[in-house]
Design a protein around this motif. Structure first.
Motif, PDB file in Angstrom:
ATOM      1  N   ILE A  27       0.808  -1.223   0.000  1.00  0.00           N
ATOM      2  CA  ILE A  27       0.000   0.000   0.000  1.00  0.00           C
ATOM      3  C   ILE A  27       0.839   1.270   0.000  1.00  0.00           C
ATOM      4  N   PRO A 127       5.791   1.368   4.283  1.00  0.00           N
ATOM      5  CA  PRO A 127       6.238   0.036   4.717  1.00  0.00           C
ATOM      6  C   PRO A 127       6.935  -0.789   3.649  1.00  0.00           C
ATOM      7  N   VAL A 128       7.889  -1.564   4.129  1.00  0.00           N
ATOM      8  CA  VAL A 128       8.555  -2.555   3.279  1.00  0.00           C
ATOM      9  C   VAL A 128       8.153  -3.946   3.771  1.00  0.00           C
ATOM     10  N   HIS A 129       8.411  -4.942   2.929  1.00  0.00           N
ATOM     11  CA  HIS A 129       8.106  -6.321   3.302  1.00  0.00           C
ATOM     12  C   HIS A 129       9.423  -7.035   3.589  1.00  0.00           C
ATOM     13  N   LYS A 130       9.656  -7.305   4.895  1.00  0.00           N
ATOM     14  CA  LYS A 130      10.947  -7.882   5.285  1.00  0.00           C
ATOM     15  C   LYS A 130      11.163  -9.252   4.635  1.00  0.00           C
ATOM     16  N   HIS A 143      13.918  -1.467   8.569  1.00  0.00           N
ATOM     17  CA  HIS A 143      14.524  -0.162   8.281  1.00  0.00           C
ATOM     18  C   HIS A 143      15.512   0.222   9.376  1.00  0.00           C
ATOM     19  N   PHE A 285      -3.414   2.163  16.549  1.00  0.00           N
ATOM     20  CA  PHE A 285      -3.078   1.631  15.216  1.00  0.00           C
ATOM     21  C   PHE A 285      -3.717   2.488  14.118  1.00  0.00           C
ATOM     22  N   SER A 301       8.310   6.703  10.458  1.00  0.00           N
ATOM     23  CA  SER A 301       7.645   5.732   9.591  1.00  0.00           C
ATOM     24  C   SER A 301       6.222   5.496  10.074  1.00  0.00           C
ATOM     25  N   HIS A 304       2.233   0.607  10.523  1.00  0.00           N
ATOM     26  CA  HIS A 304       1.625  -0.595   9.939  1.00  0.00           C
ATOM     27  C   HIS A 304       2.508  -1.175   8.847  1.00  0.00           C
ATOM     28  N   GLY A 305       2.104  -2.325   8.337  1.00  0.00           N
ATOM     29  CA  GLY A 305       2.887  -3.000   7.319  1.00  0.00           C
ATOM     30  C   GLY A 305       2.363  -2.769   5.916  1.00  0.00           C
ATOM     31  N   THR A 306       2.707  -3.707   5.043  1.00  0.00           N
ATOM     32  CA  THR A 306       2.475  -3.527   3.607  1.00  0.00           C
ATOM     33  C   THR A 306       1.027  -3.802   3.186  1.00  0.00           C
ATOM     34  N   ALA A 307       0.250  -4.441   4.051  1.00  0.00           N
ATOM     35  CA  ALA A 307      -1.177  -4.712   3.796  1.00  0.00           C
ATOM     36  C   ALA A 307      -1.426  -5.042   2.319  1.00  0.00           C
ATOM     37  N   GLU A 309      -3.129  -7.038   0.744  1.00  0.00           N
ATOM     38  CA  GLU A 309      -4.507  -7.276   0.289  1.00  0.00           C
ATOM     39  C   GLU A 309      -5.271  -5.979   0.016  1.00  0.00           C
ATOM     40  N   LEU A 310      -4.730  -4.866   0.525  1.00  0.00           N
ATOM     41  CA  LEU A 310      -5.412  -3.577   0.309  1.00  0.00           C
ATOM     42  C   LEU A 310      -4.811  -2.771  -0.845  1.00  0.00           C
ATOM     43  N   ALA A 316      -6.729   1.676   1.773  1.00  0.00           N
ATOM     44  CA  ALA A 316      -5.613   1.946   2.695  1.00  0.00           C
ATOM     45  C   ALA A 316      -5.761   3.334   3.306  1.00  0.00           C
ATOM     46  N   GLU A 317      -5.633   3.391   4.621  1.00  0.00           N
ATOM     47  CA  GLU A 317      -5.778   4.662   5.356  1.00  0.00           C
ATOM     48  C   GLU A 317      -4.428   5.359   5.452  1.00  0.00           C
TER      49      GLU A 317
HETATM   50  N1  LIG Z   1       7.302   0.212   8.679  1.00  0.00           N
HETATM   51  C1  LIG Z   1       7.384  -0.968   8.049  1.00  0.00           C
HETATM   52  O1  LIG Z   1       8.103  -1.095   7.061  1.00  0.00           O
HETATM   53  C2  LIG Z   1       6.574  -2.137   8.555  1.00  0.00           C
HETATM   54  C3  LIG Z   1       5.826  -2.074   9.739  1.00  0.00           C
HETATM   55  C4  LIG Z   1       5.112  -3.186  10.155  1.00  0.00           C
HETATM   56  C5  LIG Z   1       5.137  -4.345   9.373  1.00  0.00           C
HETATM   57  N2  LIG Z   1       5.874  -4.366   8.233  1.00  0.00           N
HETATM   58  C6  LIG Z   1       5.902  -5.545   7.344  1.00  0.00           C
HETATM   59  O2  LIG Z   1       4.669  -5.605   6.640  1.00  0.00           O
HETATM   60  C7  LIG Z   1       4.398  -6.963   6.283  1.00  0.00           C
HETATM   61  C8  LIG Z   1       2.977  -7.315   6.625  1.00  0.00           C
HETATM   62  O3  LIG Z   1       2.816  -7.237   8.039  1.00  0.00           O
HETATM   63  P1  LIG Z   1       1.491  -7.558   8.842  1.00  0.00           P
HETATM   64  O4  LIG Z   1       0.546  -8.321   7.978  1.00  0.00           O
HETATM   65  O5  LIG Z   1       1.887  -8.090  10.154  1.00  0.00           O
HETATM   66  O6  LIG Z   1       0.872  -6.122   9.174  1.00  0.00           O
HETATM   67  P2  LIG Z   1       0.043  -5.070   8.311  1.00  0.00           P
HETATM   68  O7  LIG Z   1       0.133  -3.798   9.069  1.00  0.00           O
HETATM   69  O8  LIG Z   1       0.460  -5.046   6.898  1.00  0.00           O
HETATM   70  O9  LIG Z   1      -1.467  -5.594   8.376  1.00  0.00           O
HETATM   71  C9  LIG Z   1      -2.159  -5.778   9.611  1.00  0.00           C
HETATM   72  C10 LIG Z   1      -3.654  -5.459   9.410  1.00  0.00           C
HETATM   73  O10 LIG Z   1      -3.843  -4.045   9.324  1.00  0.00           O
HETATM   74  C11 LIG Z   1      -4.446  -3.667   8.082  1.00  0.00           C
HETATM   75  N3  LIG Z   1      -3.784  -2.436   7.653  1.00  0.00           N
HETATM   76  C12 LIG Z   1      -2.450  -2.203   7.650  1.00  0.00           C
HETATM   77  N4  LIG Z   1      -2.195  -0.967   7.211  1.00  0.00           N
HETATM   78  C13 LIG Z   1      -3.383  -0.391   6.936  1.00  0.00           C
HETATM   79  C14 LIG Z   1      -3.765   0.899   6.436  1.00  0.00           C
HETATM   80  N5  LIG Z   1      -2.875   1.858   6.147  1.00  0.00           N
HETATM   81  N6  LIG Z   1      -5.088   1.134   6.246  1.00  0.00           N
HETATM   82  C15 LIG Z   1      -5.993   0.203   6.532  1.00  0.00           C
HETATM   83  N7  LIG Z   1      -5.687  -1.034   7.029  1.00  0.00           N
HETATM   84  C16 LIG Z   1      -4.393  -1.327   7.219  1.00  0.00           C
HETATM   85  C17 LIG Z   1      -4.186  -4.841   7.151  1.00  0.00           C
HETATM   86  O11 LIG Z   1      -5.131  -4.911   6.114  1.00  0.00           O
HETATM   87  C18 LIG Z   1      -4.230  -6.022   8.124  1.00  0.00           C
HETATM   88  O12 LIG Z   1      -5.586  -6.369   8.376  1.00  0.00           O
HETATM   89  C19 LIG Z   1       5.471  -7.802   7.006  1.00  0.00           C
HETATM   90  O13 LIG Z   1       6.492  -8.110   6.091  1.00  0.00           O
HETATM   91  C20 LIG Z   1       6.006  -6.858   8.075  1.00  0.00           C
HETATM   92  O14 LIG Z   1       7.333  -7.129   8.428  1.00  0.00           O
HETATM   93  C21 LIG Z   1       6.579  -3.289   7.804  1.00  0.00           C
END
Ligand SMILES: NC(=O)c1ccc[n+]([C@@H]2O[C@H](COP(=O)([O-])OP(=O)(O)OC[C@H]3O[C@@H](n4cnc5c(N)ncnc54)[C@H](O)[C@@H]3O)[C@@H](O)[C@H]2O)c1
Ligand SMILES: N[C@H](C(=O)O)[C@H](O)COP(=O)(O)O
Length: 337
Positions: A27, A127-130, A143, A285, A301, A304-307, A309-310, A316-317
């Motif tokens: 996202i 976000p990046v995907h580790k 990061h 969150f 930063s 949240h992560g890369t989400a 699916e969104l 994405a918010e």
């Molecule tokens: N700053 C970063 O780079 C960072 C932070 C956290 C996780 N990650 C990475 O992201 C990947 C996925 O992690 P995950 O699945 O545990 O967490 P995620 O934050 O991607 O998702 C968790 C939940 O929150 C929702 N969500 C996340 N961001 C949102 C947004 N902006 N708006 C609306 N809904 C949102 C997702 O749809 C999911 O249901 C992993 O590789 C993880 O290491 C990166």
């Protein structure tokens, strides 16, 4: 606590921010495109074609401008200034491709170099995907650790802020099995020095009040449930307190986050990732900010992560990214004054 408020009042007067767009299948690009609505002094680091394609997929009308180094960068709402870094492979939203991992790291490297040279005031990371970076054969835990290595900083501290809380971590992306061994007196002392120093320098807190969590249940129950509090944590806290640090004894983590305790604190130091971050993310969150302390540059930063699916759905918010920008601006302001 007096952490950054969730009322987003973004300044348009601060210097240029570099926003890295992160994992291209996630996202991050969607969120960067949403920034075009705010007319902020920032440049987005991304592949321009990727942004154009994602904007089309999202039905967003955004004019992408080319970044010119050291020229005045002023985007008005509807425009986004882009520092183009080419992808290795075309991207489909939601589908990870290890072939683009080098691109993701190139975004970070370019932004960090620009901060070090004074081209950018700070960097804010989407976000990046580790996992996919590791799948590409590149060891990568986050990061935080990547930027520490890139800037030759021996130790940095991860701190998240949100929901009127600041939570810093003594250890970051470490398997739980390794946590106890990693918490040594030198590490803890160094982490607390960085935490206090940066709360003073970059958050304007004169003598920040820090609550420190124990490692074990009930902070070790006088040694009956673990001895790290007695042998490692307490001696460090006593030493620093004698120097004038405003820090607690090691507190049971289960009650440390009670409201009456947090009222007495500017920050909490948790011993490991999932001791502190679930509490913070429960509280905030989507509006929290991840800050790397101890770096020679300012980096914030999203929480949240890369989400995946969104990505490309429009769901994405952008709240956390906006907060991260606001906190980066505030930190830069504190550093200037
Ligand atoms: N700053 C970063 O780079 C960072 C932070 C956290 C996780 N990650 C990475 O992201 C990947 C996925 O992690 P995950 O699945 O545990 O967490 P995620 O934050 O991607 O998702 C968790 C939940 O929150 C929702 N969500 C996340 N961001 C949102 C947004 N902006 N708006 C609306 N809904 C949102 C997702 O749809 C999911 O249901 C992993 O590789 C993880 O290491 C990166
Ligand atoms: N620990 C962070 C979190 O839970 O939000 C996240 O993994 C990002 O860490 P880096 O900023 O080091 O990538």
């Amino acid at each position: 606590m007096t952490a950054p408020s969730s009322n987003i009042a973004l300044s348009t007067k601060s210097q240029l921010l570099a926003v890295t767009s992160g994992e291209p299948a996630g996202i991050g690009p969607d969120l960067c495109l949403q920034l075009a609505g705010y007319g902020l002094p920032l440049v987005v680091l991304a592949d321009k074609t990727l942004l154009a394609e994602r904007a089309q997929q999202l039905g967003l009308n955004v004019t992408l401008l080319d970044y010119v180094a050291h020229a005045e960068t002023r985007s008005t709402p509807g425009q986004l200034t882009v520092l183009h870094i080419p992808l290795s492979q075309p991207v489909e939203a939601g589908k990870l491709d290890p072939a683009n991992s080098r691109y993701v790291l190139e975004l970070l490297t370019r932004a960090a170099q620009g901060c070090q040279s004074g081209e950018f005031a700070s960097m804010v990371t989407a976000p990046v995907h580790k996992g996919v970076i590791n799948d590409a054969g590149i060891p990568f835990t986050g990061h935080t650790e990547f930027l520490a290595e890139l800037t030759h900083t021996p130790l940095v501290v991860m701190m998240l802020a949100g929901g009127n809380l600041r939570v810093a971590l003594a250890t970051t992306h470490l398997p739980l099995r390794e946590v106890s061994d990693a918490i040594t007196q030198p590490l803890l002392e160094a982490v607390l020095r960085i935490l206090r120093h940066d709360l003073q320098r970059r958050f304007g807190l004169k003598n920040p009040r820090i609550l420190v969590a124990g490692l074990n249940p009930h902070a070790g129950e006088n040694g009956h449930l673990g001895r790290e509090e007695i042998e490692v944590i307490t001696p460090v806290l006593d030493k620093l307190r004698a120097e004038g640090f405003n820090i607690s004894a090691p507190l049971p983590a289960d009650t440390l986050f009670a409201v009456h305790r947090l009222k007495e604190a500017d920050a909490v130091l948790a011993m490991y990732h999932d001791q502190g971050l679930p509490v913070l993310k429960h509280a905030s969150f989507g509006e929290g900010v991840n800050i790397t302390l101890g770096l020679p540059i300012i980096r914030t930063s999203v929480d949240h992560g890369t989400a995946l699916e969104l990505a490309g759905t429009g769901k994405a918010e952008v709240g956390s990214l906006l907060e991260a920008i606001k906190v980066a601006q505030e930190m830069a302001q504190h550093e200037r004054t």
